[in-house]
Design a protein around this motif. Structure first.
Motif, PDB file in Angstrom:
ATOM      1  N   ALA A   1      11.684 -42.384 -46.188  1.00  0.00           N
ATOM      2  CA  ALA A   1      10.277 -42.572 -45.827  1.00  0.00           C
ATOM      3  C   ALA A   1       9.544 -43.364 -46.898  1.00  0.00           C
ATOM      4  O   ALA A   1       8.750 -44.276 -46.592  1.00  0.00           O
TER       5      ALA A   1
ATOM      6  N   PRO B   1       7.718 -45.132 -41.833  1.00  0.00           N
ATOM      7  CA  PRO B   1       8.261 -44.016 -42.607  1.00  0.00           C
ATOM      8  C   PRO B   1       8.804 -42.873 -41.750  1.00  0.00           C
ATOM      9  O   PRO B   1       9.841 -42.292 -42.076  1.00  0.00           O
ATOM     10  N   LYS B   2       8.100 -42.510 -40.678  1.00  0.00           N
ATOM     11  CA  LYS B   2       8.543 -41.391 -39.852  1.00  0.00           C
ATOM     12  C   LYS B   2       9.900 -41.672 -39.212  1.00  0.00           C
ATOM     13  O   LYS B   2      10.778 -40.797 -39.180  1.00  0.00           O
TER      14      LYS B   2
ATOM     15  N   GLU C   1      12.665 -41.608 -41.929  1.00  0.00           N
ATOM     16  CA  GLU C   1      12.982 -40.243 -42.327  1.00  0.00           C
ATOM     17  C   GLU C   1      13.811 -39.533 -41.262  1.00  0.00           C
ATOM     18  O   GLU C   1      14.810 -38.864 -41.566  1.00  0.00           O
TER      19      GLU C   1
END
Length: 240
Positions: A116, A213-214, A217
């Motif tokens: 992320a 980022p989500k 991740e």
């Protein structure tokens, strides 16, 4: 540490690994005592080499050397558990599958977060290396060249941790590298790497490139879950 010849270096490394493996396997239990003379006799090395080996083992928390007491094997709570050599020796043991599960739990704690952060901080150079590593994984996965696949996989994860911009995450690159190498060297990888795992690496690289980022991740978490499942499904192997 200075050693004059390649032969001496080799004997040092072999002796270090032999004693280290014996300690981490429990064959040399905590509280037992080693002596320089015994090391010299068993491994055919000089006292100088034996002392250097003990210094390395001390730095790893595996032994403690005290006058009038000797060289005492330390309990596991004293070990430098992130030392890549110690991880390698533990993966050489019969309980490697259980240890890999422990390492997977560790990876879940930092690699998804690092992915992320990489999506926020990676530069173009990082993105190019990640994309090239995925491409290499795809090529070597199709041909079944596991050593080349491993190299590309290690480059991918090292670059991702570097791209996170967090020096603590970056320092764990060797830990991840030993986990990946352990699966390959101990036959816990399929002859042809799982295409779904390669696709997940591609998903991570793309999410980082797109500054998501989500997604980065989530995909990294799936990579670790897939690897952990593959290890748990692998047949048990004898101790090396």
């Amino acid at each position: 540490m200075s050693r004059s010849t390649g032969g001496t270096t080799e004997r040092h490394d072999e002796t270090l690994a032999a004693i280290g493996r014996r300690i981490v396997s429990g064959a040399q239990p905590a509280g037992s005592v080693l002596t320089l003379d015994a090391i010299c006799t068993e491994h055919g090395v000089s006292r100088t080499v034996a002392r250097e080996v003990i210094k390395v083992l001390e730095s790893m928390g595996l032994v403690e050397s005290r006058r009038r007491v000797g060289i005492t094997i330390q309990p596991r709570t004293r070990w430098s558990v992130f030392d890549p050599r110690l991880i390698r020796w533990r993966l050489d043991g019969a309980d490697r599958a259980e240890f890999l599960a422990t390492l997977s739990e560790l990876r879940r704690g930092f690699e998804p977060v690092a992915a992320a952060l990489a999506a926020e901080r990676a530069n173009e150079h990082h993105c190019r290396i990640l994309a090239a590593a995925v491409s290499d994984m795809s090529v070597h996965g199709r041909t079944g060249d596991l050593q080349s696949y491993l190299l590309a996989d290690k480059v991918f994860h090292r670059t991702l941790l570097e791209a996170s911009g967090n020096e603590m995450f970056r320092s764990l690159a060797d830990v991840v590298g030993e986990v990946l190498a352990g699966r390959t060297h101990h036959g816990m990888m399929p002859p042809t790497p799982n295409p779904a795992a390669i696709a997940l690496h591609d998903d991570v690289a793309r999410a980082i490139r797109l500054r998501d980022p989500k997604a980065a991740e989530a995909s990294m978490r799936e990579i670790i879950t897939e690897a952990a499942a593959a290890v748990s499904d692998a047949p048990p192997l004898p101790e090396v």
